[in-house]
Structure formats: structure tokens, C-alpha cells
Design an enzyme around this catalytic site. Structure first.
Site, PDB file in Angstrom:
ATOM      1  N   ASP A  13       0.873  -1.192   0.000  1.00  0.00           N
ATOM      2  CA  ASP A  13       0.000   0.000   0.000  1.00  0.00           C
ATOM      3  C   ASP A  13       0.905   1.235   0.000  1.00  0.00           C
ATOM      4  O   ASP A  13       2.121   1.130   0.161  1.00  0.00           O
ATOM      5  CB  ASP A  13      -0.906  -0.011   1.241  1.00  0.00           C
ATOM      6  CG  ASP A  13      -1.891   1.161   1.266  1.00  0.00           C
ATOM      7  OD1 ASP A  13      -2.369   1.566   0.194  1.00  0.00           O
ATOM      8  OD2 ASP A  13      -2.175   1.689   2.360  1.00  0.00           O
ATOM      9  N   SER A  14       0.296   2.401  -0.150  1.00  0.00           N
ATOM     10  CA  SER A  14       1.064   3.646  -0.061  1.00  0.00           C
ATOM     11  C   SER A  14       1.467   3.927   1.385  1.00  0.00           C
ATOM     12  O   SER A  14       2.434   4.635   1.646  1.00  0.00           O
ATOM     13  CB  SER A  14       0.215   4.808  -0.567  1.00  0.00           C
ATOM     14  OG  SER A  14      -0.958   4.908   0.236  1.00  0.00           O
ATOM     15  N   GLU A 155      -3.707   7.543   8.935  1.00  0.00           N
ATOM     16  CA  GLU A 155      -2.267   7.525   9.246  1.00  0.00           C
ATOM     17  C   GLU A 155      -2.035   8.105  10.643  1.00  0.00           C
ATOM     18  O   GLU A 155      -1.269   7.553  11.436  1.00  0.00           O
ATOM     19  CB  GLU A 155      -1.480   8.339   8.199  1.00  0.00           C
ATOM     20  CG  GLU A 155      -1.471   7.740   6.801  1.00  0.00           C
ATOM     21  CD  GLU A 155      -0.464   6.590   6.628  1.00  0.00           C
ATOM     22  OE1 GLU A 155       0.525   6.537   7.365  1.00  0.00           O
ATOM     23  OE2 GLU A 155      -0.712   5.742   5.734  1.00  0.00           O
ATOM     24  N   CYS A 191     -11.223   2.698  -0.001  1.00  0.00           N
ATOM     25  CA  CYS A 191      -9.814   3.013   0.215  1.00  0.00           C
ATOM     26  C   CYS A 191      -9.443   2.198   1.434  1.00  0.00           C
ATOM     27  O   CYS A 191     -10.179   2.206   2.436  1.00  0.00           O
ATOM     28  CB  CYS A 191      -9.620   4.496   0.492  1.00  0.00           C
ATOM     29  SG  CYS A 191      -7.970   4.881   1.152  1.00  0.00           S
ATOM     30  N   HIS A 193      -7.384   2.567   3.684  1.00  0.00           N
ATOM     31  CA  HIS A 193      -7.174   3.330   4.917  1.00  0.00           C
ATOM     32  C   HIS A 193      -8.475   3.480   5.718  1.00  0.00           C
ATOM     33  O   HIS A 193      -8.437   3.643   6.936  1.00  0.00           O
ATOM     34  CB  HIS A 193      -6.653   4.745   4.599  1.00  0.00           C
ATOM     35  CG  HIS A 193      -5.170   4.803   4.359  1.00  0.00           C
ATOM     36  ND1 HIS A 193      -4.604   4.385   3.185  1.00  0.00           N
ATOM     37  CD2 HIS A 193      -4.148   5.236   5.148  1.00  0.00           C
ATOM     38  CE1 HIS A 193      -3.283   4.573   3.258  1.00  0.00           C
ATOM     39  NE2 HIS A 193      -2.987   5.084   4.431  1.00  0.00           N
TER      40      HIS A 193
HETATM   41  N1  DGL Z   1      -4.844   3.068   0.801  1.00  0.00           N
HETATM   42  C1  DGL Z   1      -4.898   3.490  -0.525  1.00  0.00           C
HETATM   43  C2  DGL Z   1      -6.200   3.161  -1.212  1.00  0.00           C
HETATM   44  O1  DGL Z   1      -6.837   2.300  -1.072  1.00  0.00           O
HETATM   45  C3  DGL Z   1      -4.312   4.813  -0.942  1.00  0.00           C
HETATM   46  C4  DGL Z   1      -4.415   5.999  -0.072  1.00  0.00           C
HETATM   47  C5  DGL Z   1      -3.539   7.129  -0.600  1.00  0.00           C
HETATM   48  O2  DGL Z   1      -2.317   6.954  -0.595  1.00  0.00           O
HETATM   49  O3  DGL Z   1      -4.068   8.153  -1.033  1.00  0.00           O
HETATM   50  O4  DGL Z   1      -6.747   3.646  -1.998  1.00  0.00           O
END
Ligand code: DGL
Length: 267
Positions: A13-14, A155, A191, A193
Site C-alpha cells: 500500500d502507499s 495515518e 480506500c 485506509h
Molecule cells: N490506501 C490506498 C487506497 O486504497 C491509498 C491511499 C492514498 O495513498 O491516497 O486507496
């Protein structure tokens, strides 16, 4: 060919969002060896262009696969999956599991036939999402909203920082204030997150809403794709790999340990 029991699963993931995918996978397969890669140097993905994501993600996953030799790679990120899944599959010689918005189960469950898709700005504009909505929710109104602030909130939560309740409230308002939003009964957390701040979203909702994400389905998919390949007899601590070091990494250590990630490395 049988893989070694010690061959890890690579989650990508990011940032920390993929932990919402790791959690149900670990619950289903408790002894799975884990490498969790977070592209802090590229964070956030949701405000980047399609071209940037499509170029960055396959190359990075290629380096990670070379280094850690995983049995499988899980793109635990909707943004990367909806944009770069095909490119990643072409670049890697291991099975790849993607994470895409749970529009299908939401359409099966929605009583009001109004579904919200809460993702990153990049995810909610993807043709992939149009296709999911057409295929599975043709009789539904599918509202979409992108929130970068909610990604940052997740985060911050993992770093143990105080959270501003207005962020979850504003993200939901982005859906509820659209035409038809007053009838929305399910919000797809599109997402990875966002399941990490589901509690905050529930608390911010002006009326009860169901929140849905694909974590359990991905865990089952991993188990299915693994087939009969053996897992270790006992669990070992997982490793978190970051593409950049900064003070936030140290702040994340206790949060990562709660997900069984006790070692930290850098790519
Ligand atoms: N967790 C990621 C997603 O599902 C990306 C969040 C991000 O870096 O903007 O989309």
C-alpha cells in the site's frame, strides 16, 4: 510447484491502509509469514495522476518481489489496484491479488438502492468503478466521493495522534449532501485506509449507515489461490518495509506491532 512454508505474503500500500487487509488475512491464516510494504516515498497515491501510479507501482512491486521472493503479492490499495493491476500482473511472476471497491456486495445488501463509494480522488474517478457500478448496481444510484483528509486521518490514528472529528463528518457529508444521499444506506469503504477509521465514521454519521469493505473476501481469495501450499507451523513476527525513513516511521512502530509487524526495514 510447492512453495516453501516460509515464503511470505507481500502486502503493498502507499501507507498503513493495507493493514485493514492484513488483519482479516492473518485472522484466517494465523501463521502466514508477512512482509508489509508501505510506499511512504510515494504517499499519498490518491492525489496522483493515473500515469504516475501506473508507472510507479509495477516497478516498485518488481523490486519488492525480487528482494523478498513472496509466494503471492496483495495490492492492498484500491487506488493502485484500480489503476495498475494489469501492469503489475504483467510485471510479476507471482500471483497477484488486487483490492477493488466492494460495490457488488453493497448492491446485494442495499435496501434503499442508494450506495455511497468513499475512496481516494483517484479511485472514485476510475472507469473500473464505472464498470463495477454498471455490472452489479445497475438499479442503484451509486454516489462517489474522494477524501484525501480521511487517508491522513487513518495515518494519524496509527501514530496515536489526537483526531479531528470534523474530518470524518466532512467525508460523509460529501456523499450525504449529493442528490439521493438522504436515502443512502450503505457506504463502501473504497480506500483501504478507511476501515481503520470506521469507528470515527460511525460516530460522525448523522444516522445509522452500514459500512462495507472487501477485507474478508480478499482473505478468502488468498487462501484459495494458495491452494495446498504449506504454511509454517507457528507464527513469526512480520516485517514492515518502507520506501523512505522519516520521524513518522518511529511513531508508527507501536501501531504496526499491534498488527504483528515487529521488524522495520527500508527499501
Ligand atoms: N490506501 C490506498 C487506497 O486504497 C491509498 C491511499 C492514498 O495513498 O491516497 O486507496
Amino acid at each position: 510447484m510447492t512453495v516453501s512454508p516460509d515464503a511470505p505474503l507481500l502486502f503493498f500500500d502507499s501507507g498503513v491502509g493495507g493493514l485493514s487487509i492484513l488483519r482479516p488475512a492473518r485472522a484466517l491464516i494465523p501463521t502466514m509469514p508477512v512482509i508489509y510494504a508501505a510506499d511512504r516515498a510515494g504517499y499519498p497515491y490518491g492525489t496522483k495522476s493515473e500515469a504516475e501510479i501506473a508507472a510507479r507501482v509495477p516497478a516498485l512491486l518488481g523490486r519488492l518481489v525480487e528482494r523478498y521472493r513472496p509466494r503471492m503479492a496483495v495490492i492492498a490499495c484500491n487506488t493502485a489496484s484500480t489503476i495498475a493491476l494489469t501492469g503489475v500482473r504483467a510485471a510479476l511472476d507471482v500471483p497477484v491479488v488486487g483490492t477493488v471497491p466492494a460495490i457488488k456486495p453493497a448492491a446485494l445488501q442495499s435496501v434503499s438502492r442508494v450506495i455511497g463509494v468513499l475512496g481516494t480522488n483517484a479511485t472514485v474517478r476510475q472507469p473500473y468503478v464505472d464498470r463495477l457500478a454498471q455490472e452489479h448496481g445497475a438499479d442503484c444510484i451509486v454516489l462517489r466521493h474522494g477524501s484525501a483528509a480521511l487517508v491522513d486521518l487513518a495515518e494519524a490514528k496509527l501514530r496515536g495522534e489526537p483526531l479531528d472529528p470534523a474530518i470524518a463528518r466532512d467525508a460523509l457529508a460529501g456523499l450525504l449532501d449529493q442528490p439521493g444521499g438522504d436515502r443512502m444506506d450503505i457506504v463502501v469503504l473504497a480506500c483501504t485506509h478507511f476501515p481503520l477509521v470506521e469507528e470515527e465514521l460511525k460516530a460522525a454519521a448523522p444516522r445509522p449507515l452500514a459500512f462495507l469493505h472487501g477485507g474478508d473476501g480478499i482473505a478468502r481469495r488468498i487462501a484459495h489461490l494458495n491452494g495446498d501450499n504449506p504454511w509454517p507451523a507457528t507464527a513469526t513476527p512480520g516485517t514492515a518495509v518502507f520506501t523512505k525513513n522519516d520521524p513518522d516511521v518511529a511513531a508508527l512502530r507501536p501501531g504496526l506491532a499491534q498488527f504483528g509487524l515487529e521488524r522495520i526495514e527500508f527499501l
